[in-house]
Write a protein that holds these residues in place. Structure first.
Motif, PDB file in Angstrom:
ATOM      1  N   SER A 188       0.805  -1.224   0.000  1.00 65.15           N
ATOM      2  CA  SER A 188       0.000   0.000   0.000  1.00 65.15           C
ATOM      3  C   SER A 188       0.839   1.276   0.000  1.00 65.15           C
ATOM      4  N   ILE A 189       2.165   1.130   0.045  1.00 63.55           N
ATOM      5  CA  ILE A 189       3.056   2.293   0.127  1.00 63.55           C
ATOM      6  C   ILE A 189       3.480   2.723  -1.272  1.00 63.55           C
ATOM      7  N   ASP A 190       3.404   4.014  -1.540  1.00 63.54           N
ATOM      8  CA  ASP A 190       3.882   4.566  -2.803  1.00 63.54           C
ATOM      9  C   ASP A 190       5.302   5.068  -2.592  1.00 63.54           C
ATOM     10  N   ALA A 191       6.274   4.181  -2.825  1.00 64.74           N
ATOM     11  CA  ALA A 191       7.681   4.536  -2.608  1.00 64.74           C
ATOM     12  C   ALA A 191       8.354   5.079  -3.859  1.00 64.74           C
ATOM     13  N   GLN A 192       7.637   5.139  -5.002  1.00 65.29           N
ATOM     14  CA  GLN A 192       8.149   5.726  -6.245  1.00 65.29           C
ATOM     15  C   GLN A 192       9.460   5.081  -6.701  1.00 65.29           C
ATOM     16  N   SER A 193       9.537   3.771  -6.599  1.00 65.68           N
ATOM     17  CA  SER A 193      10.677   2.991  -7.099  1.00 65.68           C
ATOM     18  C   SER A 193      12.021   3.609  -6.710  1.00 65.68           C
ATOM     19  N   PRO A 194      12.391   3.579  -5.440  1.00 64.37           N
ATOM     20  CA  PRO A 194      13.651   4.189  -5.006  1.00 64.37           C
ATOM     21  C   PRO A 194      14.865   3.478  -5.588  1.00 64.37           C
ATOM     22  N   ASP A 195      15.963   4.214  -5.667  1.00 61.45           N
ATOM     23  CA  ASP A 195      17.216   3.588  -6.088  1.00 61.45           C
ATOM     24  C   ASP A 195      17.658   2.550  -5.068  1.00 61.45           C
ATOM     25  N   ILE A 196      17.504   2.889  -3.782  1.00 61.50           N
ATOM     26  CA  ILE A 196      17.963   1.982  -2.739  1.00 61.50           C
ATOM     27  C   ILE A 196      17.055   2.075  -1.521  1.00 61.50           C
ATOM     28  N   VAL A 197      16.857   0.942  -0.899  1.00 62.84           N
ATOM     29  CA  VAL A 197      16.132   0.864   0.367  1.00 62.84           C
ATOM     30  C   VAL A 197      17.057   0.219   1.396  1.00 62.84           C
ATOM     31  N   PHE A 198      17.154   0.842   2.558  1.00 65.62           N
ATOM     32  CA  PHE A 198      17.923   0.287   3.666  1.00 65.62           C
ATOM     33  C   PHE A 198      16.970  -0.430   4.616  1.00 65.62           C
ATOM     34  N   VAL A 199      17.337  -1.639   4.980  1.00 63.43           N
ATOM     35  CA  VAL A 199      16.563  -2.423   5.939  1.00 63.43           C
ATOM     36  C   VAL A 199      17.425  -2.647   7.171  1.00 63.43           C
ATOM     37  N   ILE A 200      16.924  -2.237   8.332  1.00 59.80           N
ATOM     38  CA  ILE A 200      17.608  -2.522   9.602  1.00 59.80           C
ATOM     39  C   ILE A 200      16.922  -3.741  10.206  1.00 59.80           C
ATOM     40  N   ALA A 201      17.675  -4.816  10.391  1.00 62.43           N
ATOM     41  CA  ALA A 201      17.089  -6.082  10.830  1.00 62.43           C
ATOM     42  C   ALA A 201      17.808  -6.607  12.065  1.00 62.43           C
ATOM     43  N   ASP A 202      17.041  -7.225  12.953  1.00 64.19           N
ATOM     44  CA  ASP A 202      17.635  -7.765  14.174  1.00 64.19           C
ATOM     45  C   ASP A 202      18.584  -8.915  13.891  1.00 64.19           C
ATOM     46  N   GLY A 203      18.227  -9.812  12.959  1.00 64.45           N
ATOM     47  CA  GLY A 203      19.094 -10.949  12.672  1.00 64.45           C
ATOM     48  C   GLY A 203      19.393 -11.728  13.935  1.00 64.45           C
ATOM     49  N   LEU A 204      20.658 -12.062  14.133  1.00 65.59           N
ATOM     50  CA  LEU A 204      21.065 -12.829  15.310  1.00 65.59           C
ATOM     51  C   LEU A 204      21.668 -11.952  16.401  1.00 65.59           C
ATOM     52  N   SER A 205      21.553 -10.632  16.259  1.00 69.71           N
ATOM     53  CA  SER A 205      21.996  -9.729  17.319  1.00 69.71           C
ATOM     54  C   SER A 205      21.220  -8.424  17.230  1.00 69.71           C
ATOM     55  N   ALA A 206      20.157  -8.335  18.025  1.00 68.51           N
ATOM     56  CA  ALA A 206      19.432  -7.071  18.089  1.00 68.51           C
ATOM     57  C   ALA A 206      20.309  -5.963  18.654  1.00 68.51           C
ATOM     58  N   PHE A 207      21.305  -6.327  19.501  1.00 62.39           N
ATOM     59  CA  PHE A 207      22.247  -5.338  20.025  1.00 62.39           C
ATOM     60  C   PHE A 207      22.901  -4.576  18.868  1.00 62.39           C
ATOM     61  N   ALA A 208      23.344  -5.327  17.858  1.00 66.15           N
ATOM     62  CA  ALA A 208      24.055  -4.711  16.740  1.00 66.15           C
ATOM     63  C   ALA A 208      23.154  -3.768  15.959  1.00 66.15           C
ATOM     64  N   ALA A 209      21.938  -4.212  15.664  1.00 61.39           N
ATOM     65  CA  ALA A 209      21.013  -3.368  14.904  1.00 61.39           C
ATOM     66  C   ALA A 209      20.706  -2.077  15.658  1.00 61.39           C
ATOM     67  N   ALA A 210      20.471  -2.190  16.954  1.00 62.79           N
ATOM     68  CA  ALA A 210      20.114  -1.021  17.750  1.00 62.79           C
ATOM     69  C   ALA A 210      21.285  -0.069  17.914  1.00 62.79           C
ATOM     70  N   LYS A 211      22.489  -0.599  17.967  1.00 63.29           N
ATOM     71  CA  LYS A 211      23.662   0.219  18.285  1.00 63.29           C
ATOM     72  C   LYS A 211      24.363   0.779  17.056  1.00 63.29           C
TER      73      LYS A 211
END
Length: 253
Positions: A102-125
């Motif tokens: 439902s989001i109109d992002a207008q086909s960006p060149d790049i999208v950054f995703v911040i993900a917890d993965g196996l260390s939420a400490f790393a993502a948050a910090k």
């Protein structure tokens, strides 16, 4: 009690590494201090794996720095299922898939995703300081909203990038914690993200943290890869990271 400890002759090398070398010996065992330090590091690594990501706090940080942000969740319902079922961490939940559609992002060149993965400490910090180091160098790029993803594996970025019509996705994800690095962030860059991309079609920059690869150096490497990927129209094994000589020249300057 120092008189009961036999020092290791390699002890001088410890100032060059966080690896557990030259710990010395007390009888048939290691001294108490490094033993307790090992137990602490092991507990921190376990905490990093199980600690949930405070997504609300991360959204607040991002918006305070002028980044638009979106919240998504993988198909893994909780941390326990995420750890048992890696496949569910690679796909969006139905609610998140509908929200992105439902989001109109207008086909960006790049999208950054911040993900917890196996260390939420790393993502948050590490993620927000890295984005701040990178932002001045992306003036010529159409950057989409930052996506905060919980219970996420690397491949979740493919579905997110596809849903937003992005040309590139950069997954900033907590890496598997080590006994000296519970807060290490990895970056996975993929050209034309879509479901079914393989790891051979990505480039990885690892160990992003002040004690490892500094934010400015990680931003330099990522910008180099992005520039070359846009020129060549690919990422992965065919895209080589030749940024080191340029980085050394910049440091000398």
């Amino acid at each position: 009690m120092r008189e009961f400890i036999d020092d290791n002759p390699w002890q001088a090398l410890r100032r060059f590494t966080q690896a557990r070398i030259a710990l010395g010996r007390a009888g048939n065992s290691v001294p108490t201090e490094p033993l307790l330090a090992f137990k602490l590091a092991h507990a921190q690594a376990r905490d990093a794996v199980h600690q949930p990501l405070d997504a609300d706090a991360l959204h607040q940080q991002l918006r305070a720095q002028g980044f638009a942000s979106i919240d998504v969740h993988s198909a893994a319902s909780d941390r326990a299922q995420y750890l048992r079922r890696p496949d569910l961490g690679r796909r969006l939940s139905d609610e998140s898939r509908s929200a992105l559609a439902s989001i109109d992002a207008q086909s960006p060149d790049i999208v950054f995703v911040i993900a917890d993965g196996l260390s939420a400490f790393a993502a948050a910090k590490q993620a927000v300081p890295l984005l701040l180091a990178l932002r001045p160098q992306l003036a010529q790029w159409n950057v989409g909203p930052v996506v905060v993803a919980r219970q996420a594996r690397v491949a979740l970025g493919d579905e997110i990038g596809q849903a937003l019509g992005a040309r590139f996705v950069a997954m900033l994800i907590g890496e598997r914690p080590g006994l000296s690095s519970p807060d290490s962030l990895g970056i996975y860059l993929t050209f034309e993200p879509r479901i079914g991309r393989s790891d051979a079609q990505r480039n990885c920059i690892s160990n992003v943290r002040p004690e490892g690869l500094a934010y400015a150096h990680a931003a330099h490497k990522l910008l180099y890869l992005l520039t070359q990927a846009r020129r060549l129209g690919l990422t992965g094994v065919a895209l080589k990271d030749d940024s080191a000589p340029r980085l050394a020249a910049a440091d000398d300057a």
